[in-house]
Design an enzyme around this catalytic site. Structure first.
Site, short mmCIF file in Angstrom:
data_model
loop_
_atom_site.label_atom_id
_atom_site.label_comp_id
_atom_site.label_asym_id
_atom_site.label_seq_id
_atom_site.Cartn_x
_atom_site.Cartn_y
_atom_site.Cartn_z
N GLY A 125 -1.70 -1.34 8.60
CA GLY A 125 -2.98 -1.85 8.13
C GLY A 125 -2.73 -2.77 6.95
O GLY A 125 -3.35 -3.82 6.81
N ALA A 126 -1.80 -2.36 6.11
CA ALA A 126 -1.45 -3.13 4.92
C ALA A 126 -0.14 -2.60 4.37
O ALA A 126 0.25 -1.47 4.68
CB ALA A 126 -2.55 -2.98 3.88
N MET A 127 0.52 -3.41 3.55
CA MET A 127 1.81 -3.00 2.98
C MET A 127 1.92 -3.53 1.56
O MET A 127 1.62 -4.68 1.29
CB MET A 127 2.95 -3.51 3.88
CG MET A 127 4.34 -3.18 3.38
SD MET A 127 4.65 -1.38 3.41
CE MET A 127 5.85 -1.25 2.08
N ASN A 172 4.32 -4.36 -0.58
CA ASN A 172 5.48 -5.06 -1.12
C ASN A 172 5.19 -5.61 -2.52
O ASN A 172 4.18 -6.26 -2.74
CB ASN A 172 5.85 -6.25 -0.23
CG ASN A 172 5.86 -5.87 1.22
OD1 ASN A 172 6.54 -4.94 1.60
ND2 ASN A 172 5.08 -6.58 2.03
N HIS A 189 -5.91 0.63 -2.56
CA HIS A 189 -4.78 1.47 -2.15
C HIS A 189 -3.45 0.75 -2.42
O HIS A 189 -2.55 1.31 -3.05
CB HIS A 189 -4.92 1.79 -0.66
CG HIS A 189 -3.80 2.60 -0.08
ND1 HIS A 189 -3.94 3.93 0.26
CD2 HIS A 189 -2.52 2.27 0.24
CE1 HIS A 189 -2.80 4.38 0.74
NE2 HIS A 189 -1.92 3.39 0.76
N GLU A 190 -3.36 -0.48 -1.96
CA GLU A 190 -2.09 -1.19 -2.12
C GLU A 190 -1.82 -1.52 -3.59
O GLU A 190 -0.67 -1.53 -4.03
CB GLU A 190 -2.05 -2.46 -1.26
CG GLU A 190 -2.29 -2.24 0.24
CD GLU A 190 -1.47 -1.12 0.87
OE1 GLU A 190 -0.39 -0.81 0.36
OE2 GLU A 190 -1.92 -0.53 1.88
N HIS A 242 -0.29 1.43 -5.26
CA HIS A 242 1.15 1.51 -4.98
C HIS A 242 1.98 0.69 -5.96
O HIS A 242 3.18 0.93 -6.11
CB HIS A 242 1.44 0.96 -3.59
CG HIS A 242 1.31 1.97 -2.47
ND1 HIS A 242 1.89 3.21 -2.52
CD2 HIS A 242 0.68 1.89 -1.27
CE1 HIS A 242 1.62 3.85 -1.38
NE2 HIS A 242 0.87 3.08 -0.61
N GLU A 251 2.15 7.90 -1.02
CA GLU A 251 0.91 7.73 -0.25
C GLU A 251 -0.24 8.57 -0.79
O GLU A 251 -1.39 8.13 -0.79
CB GLU A 251 1.16 8.02 1.23
CG GLU A 251 2.10 7.01 1.91
CD GLU A 251 1.65 5.56 1.76
OE1 GLU A 251 0.44 5.31 1.66
OE2 GLU A 251 2.53 4.68 1.73
N1 BES Z 1 2.98 1.86 2.59
C1 BES Z 1 1.95 2.10 3.53
C2 BES Z 1 2.32 1.69 4.94
C3 BES Z 1 3.51 2.44 5.48
C4 BES Z 1 3.74 3.76 5.15
C5 BES Z 1 4.36 1.80 6.34
C6 BES Z 1 4.85 4.43 5.67
C7 BES Z 1 5.45 2.44 6.85
C8 BES Z 1 5.70 3.76 6.53
C9 BES Z 1 0.66 1.40 3.13
O1 BES Z 1 0.41 1.47 1.78
C10 BES Z 1 -0.47 2.09 3.81
O2 BES Z 1 -0.73 3.22 3.47
N2 BES Z 1 -1.08 1.41 4.76
C11 BES Z 1 -2.16 1.96 5.52
C12 BES Z 1 -3.45 1.36 5.13
C13 BES Z 1 -3.93 1.97 3.86
C14 BES Z 1 -5.09 1.25 3.27
C15 BES Z 1 -4.29 3.43 4.01
C16 BES Z 1 -1.89 1.66 6.98
O3 BES Z 1 -1.08 0.80 7.27
O4 BES Z 1 -2.50 2.34 7.80
ZN ZN Z 2 -0.02 3.46 1.28
#
Ligand code: BES
Ligand code: ZN
Length: 912
Positions: free
Chosen positions: A368-370, A372, A404-405, A408, A427
């Site tokens: 959904g998002a990352m 970095n 959320h991001e 992080h 997370e």
């Molecule tokens: N860092 C995560 C994505 C992630 C976690 C990728 C573990 C690979 C392994 C990111 O911050 C995240 O939590 N993304 C969510 C969306 C978020 C708004 C809850 C996602 O991708 O579902």
């Molecule tokens: Zn996350």
């Protein structure tokens, strides 16, 4: 090529002899190749030594240069003796300090595939123990030109140091290691440079360094982006790919001049170079990063536009497709990102350490998002807000995801979990601050989601927010640029707890928290109010005799109110405990409620008498219990009933007051419990429908009328309200499903207005429901219009899905039957459509559409077809009272199940 025979099957004598011969020939060939390669390596090394210090800024002409065929595929690991390479974790003999990384994705606009990238990496490492074996992560990469230099002279330039010959480079595939075996040992204390050239595929599968295609302003384009969490960094460059092995990075990206390159840090230089064919490339050099984990490095090469704003010296840019930027779709994200950054900086009392932040909206993205560091990536739909999109709840979603991001950037990027088993530290905190940050921007967005976030919410509640934030701030400061496990966090919180005497805990912070983070699941508390005894057991979705035998216990903080006043927190720290202060009198005015504000991660099972008392209280004064607790009281009761802990009647007691409930929140919880989105359940519960209809209709009327008048007057008033939006759909859908005449009329009215004038669009949130009942209440005219809108040029995937669903809602059996009967070759000739010709409805019979319709139809009918209720109009309760729709079972068998289309549509029915 390994001796596969050994592991699985036996060979006869003849084939064995043949195999032996073959092997011998192979070995010989390998020996010759090896000798050649060895010489070749030596030559390259000599070349390198002459050109020392090797610099990744050197021209790409030199990549792959020399006599070497790229990557003589190193021998498989299975033939190797046991060694450090068998461990799944890297040895700590070498610790990375700094990477010089150059990446060159070979992509030009319009270029046909296949696509590859090449690169070079120089990793400066500190040797902690003597070793002649270098282990690095590498996966799916071709490697060559391995070289080692050092020990470097101390001091910033780190020059000097001769070459150390690499005897062999081979891959341990299972562990995703590249192994460099050296002729001499590296010495503890010294710094060395590991050098490798590599090449890999630019995949289109959305991880590692990947390519995606999209259209912008009517043109098809391509872009390159990366997704390295958790372990894809090793597919982009050889590295020490563990979160705790932090280092600094100097990154260079070589790219086509028509693209812009982005990475974690700001670009500090661009120059030009020519490749071997004389084509021009741009070389973008980025500033040195802070100390960071490999999974957070990021690369984007694209032809996007951006909008920008600077907040407290941090230049924030939102990147996206040119048309999206031009249409203002990034404006919302830009407006909230700066304030969110400032809010989090002030909360943690730690400044964001970078001078720029890019947020990139990728048309296609796996996560959904990352987060970095400095270069966050999002799915376009989670970052871009389309003002004309009636689906207003998107603003709230964007706000949650951005926050959320951003969370992080502190929890994850600045302080990182040691290893993936503590991923929840990343997370859980990001999810927690996602809500804290988002409710700062949009105050109605409050709690709460995942187990990680809920446990943190519980922690912050029993510590008090003041102590909690104080502890977090000192923890973040202490572990900036390094990594942690959960005990580090508990230690820091303990220090803060020990330094005051306002908050007293029944056990150490670690002991309390381990009971939540080291055990599966969560407890249900059973509360006997006459004795004041509370006991705990693990909650199961389906309670059975044998699943209650484990005696997991949690250390449970219990916040409670009695007769409307908050009481001092108590702790349940064993399986059962008596709380004399919680014994209740016979007076119906005496009541107790546990788990105020949902501050604890558990469910509460009250005795039935007390549930009744609470139900009566609600009937007298619904606001006597705060809204969050009303919601959870009902949710707990239905969940416990479904799981077999209490009788369903007890749960229903609590809904008697609902006519007086004016919070759509609470209604949503009730309706989701009673009428889950999953259609099959409803269909199987056809006995329940008449009861629900009678029971719910009279209670739902007041809130229905309130929202129906908003729909009539001004739906835009709800546009930004996340909860009202998603909850409204459920409310209206239920009202119509129950056959509420006002609701059916409303659907007809809105649908007809839309038919008359395309400007009278139906508010997006309720479009699916309104169209369904609009068609159901109409005849072929309404159905034709749905078909027309389904085929409309401007209709998006979601629109199509909605219209398809609407068509399946018709109560004209001949319309249903006409689609059903003309499904492909199974046409029975009874319907109005035949083959691929013109239907009697005047529409083209497109086979794929028909097949999809059948799937939708069967979604509606499949469960009831096999039930005895088939012959009763009650088997189609979602339709208003009217003629029975006898869809013959024959249709189901012939048309739907043979091509499996029902299966593929089952999950799509109501999803957004
Ligand atoms: N860092 C995560 C994505 C992630 C976690 C990728 C573990 C690979 C392994 C990111 O911050 C995240 O939590 N993304 C969510 C969306 C978020 C708004 C809850 C996602 O991708 O579902
Ligand atoms: Zn996350």
């Amino acid at each position: 090529m390994g001796p596969k025979a050994a592991s699985g099957f036996y060979l006869g004598r003849k084939p064995a002899a043949l195999l032996a011969l073959l092997l011998a020939a192979l070995l010989l060939a390998l020996a010759v190749l090896g000798a050649l390669y060895g010489r070749c390596l030596q030559e390259v090394e000599e070349l390198r030594a002459a050109a020392a210090p090797p610099s990744p800024t050197a021209g790409p002409e030199e990549e792959g240069a020399g006599c070497c065929p790229p990557a003589p595929s190193p021998s498989p690991g299975s033939t190797r003796p046991p060694g450090v390479w068998d461990n799944s974790r890297l040895p700590r003999a070498l610790l990375p300090l700094h990477y010089e990384l150059r990446l060159w994705p070979r992509l030009s606009p319009g270029q046909p595939g296949p696509f590859v990238f090449s690169g070079q990496v120089n990793i400066t490492v500190r040797c902690a123990q003597d070793t002649a074996t270098v282990l690095l992560h590498s996966s799916e990469l071709e490697l060559w030109g391995a070289a080692v230099r050092g020990p470097l002279l101390e001091g910033p330039d780190g020059g000097g140091g001769g070459g150390i010959e690499v005897a062999e480079l081979w891959l341990k595939e299972r562990q995703e290691y590249a192994v460099l075996e050296l002729r001499r040992s590296l010495r503890a204390g010294g710094r060395y440079v590991l050098q490798l050239s590599f090449r890999g595929p630019l995949s289109e599968n959305l991880d590692g360094l990947f390519l995606t295609r999209y259209t912008d302003q009517g043109q098809s384009s391509m872009l390159i982006a990366s997704q390295l969490e958790p372990t894809y960094a090793r597919t982009v460059y050889p590295c020490f790919d563990e979160p705790a092995m932090k280092a600094t990075f100097n990154i260079i990206i070589v790219h086509h001049p028509s693209y812009v390159a982005l990475s974690n840090m700001p670009a500090i230089d661009t120059s030009e170079m020519k490749d071997e064919n004389g084509s021009l490339w741009t070389v973008t050099t980025f500033n040195t990063t802070l100390k960071m984990s490999t999974y957070l490095t990021a690369f984007v090469v694209c032809d996007f536009d951006y909008i920008t704003r600077t907040e407290r010296g941090n230049e924030i840019r939102i990147w996206g497709r040119k048309e999206a930027i031009k249409n203002g779709h990034a404006d919302y994200a830009l407006n909230i990102t700066g304030p969110l950054f400032s809010f989090l900086e002030d909360l943690f009392n730690i400044s964001y350490p970078l001078s720029k932040t890019d947020l990139v909206a990728l048309p296609d993205f796996g996560a959904g998002a990352m987060e970095n560091w400095g270069l966050m990536t999002f799915r376009e739909s989670t970052l871009m807000y389309i003002p004309s999109d009636q689906f207003g709840s998107k603003k709230a979603m964007i706000c949650l995801i951005v926050s959320h991001e951003l969370g992080h950037q502190w929890f994850g990027n600045l302080v990182t979990m040691n290893w993936w088993n503590d991923l929840w530290l990343n997370e859980g905190f990001a999810s927690y601050f996602e809500y804290i940050g988002a409710s700062y921007i949009e105050p109605r967005l409050s709690l709460v989601s995942t187990k990680g976030a809920s446990i943190i919410w519980m922690l912050s509640s029993f510590l008090t927010e003041r102590l909690f934030i104080k502890a977090l701030s000192s923890y973040l400061k202490a572990f900036s640029f390094s990594s942690v496990n959960q005990d580090d966090l508990w230690t820091h919180i303990q220090m803060v707890v020990d330094a005051q005497n306002e908050v007293q805990l029944p056990a150490s912070v670690k002991k309390i928290m381990d009971s939540w983070t080291c055990q599966n699941g969560f407890p249900v508390l059973t509360f006997n109010l006459s004795t004041g005894i509370i006991s705990q057991e693990q909650f199961y979705n389906k309670r059975t005799e044998n699943n209650t035998t484990y005696n997991n216990t949690w250390i449970v903080p219990i916040s409670w109110i009695r007769n409307g006043s908050a009481q001092p927190l108590v702790w349940l720290d064993k399986s059962s405990k008596m709380f004399p202060e919680m014994q209740i009198s016979d007076s119906e005015h005496d009541w107790i409620l546990l788990n105020m504000n949902m501050a604890g991660y558990y469910r509460v099972n009250y005795d039935p008498l007390h549930l009744k008392r609470l139900a009566q209280l609600l009937e007298k004064d619904p606001k006597a219990i705060p809204v969050v607790n009303r919601l959870h009281l009902i949710d707990d009761a239905f969940t416990l009933a479904q799981a077999g802990y209490i009788e369903i009647e007890s749960a229903f007691e609590l809904t008697k007051y609902l006519a007086k409930e004016d919070e759509i929140f609470v209604w949503y919880s009730v309706l989701s419990n009673l009428i889950p989105d999953n259609l099959e359940n409803i269909l199987n519960n056809y006995e329940l429908y008449p009861f629900l209809k009678k029971y719910l209709l009279k209670r739902i009327l007041p809130i229905y009328h309130y929202y129906a008048s908003i729909i009539h007057q001004n739906v835009d008033a709800l546009a930004d309200d996340y909860f009202d939006q998603i909850h409204l759909e459920k409310l209206i859908n239920t009202a119509c499903w129950l056959g509420l005449q006002d609701c059916l009329n409303l659907s007809s009215e809105l649908y007809t207005k839309w038919m008359e004038n395309p400007d009278n669009e139906i508010p997006f949130t309720i479009k699916r429901t309104i169209c369904c009942y609009g068609v159901a209440m109409g005849s072929d005219k309404e159905w034709d219009f749905a078909w027309k809108m389904y085929n409309h040029n401007n209709s998006t995937e979601i629109d199509k899905d909605i219209m398809l669903f609407a068509m399946s809602c018709t109560r004209e059996s001949w319309l249903l039957y006409s689609i059903a009967a003309s499904c492909g070759s199974h046409s029975s000739g009874m319907g109005g459509m035949s083959g691929d010709g013109e239907s009697i409805l005047g529409v083209r019979n497109r086979k794929d559409m028909i097949e999809q319709s059948i799937a939708m139809l069967m979604l509606h009918f499949s469960a009831s077809l096999s039930s005895p209720a088939l012959t009763s109009s009650r088997s189609f309760p979602w339709l208003p009272d009217g003629p029975l729709l006898p869809v013959p079972e024959r249709v189901r068998i012939q048309c739907v199940f043979p091509n499996g289309s029902l299966q593929s549509h089952l999950g799509r029915g109501k999803s957004k």
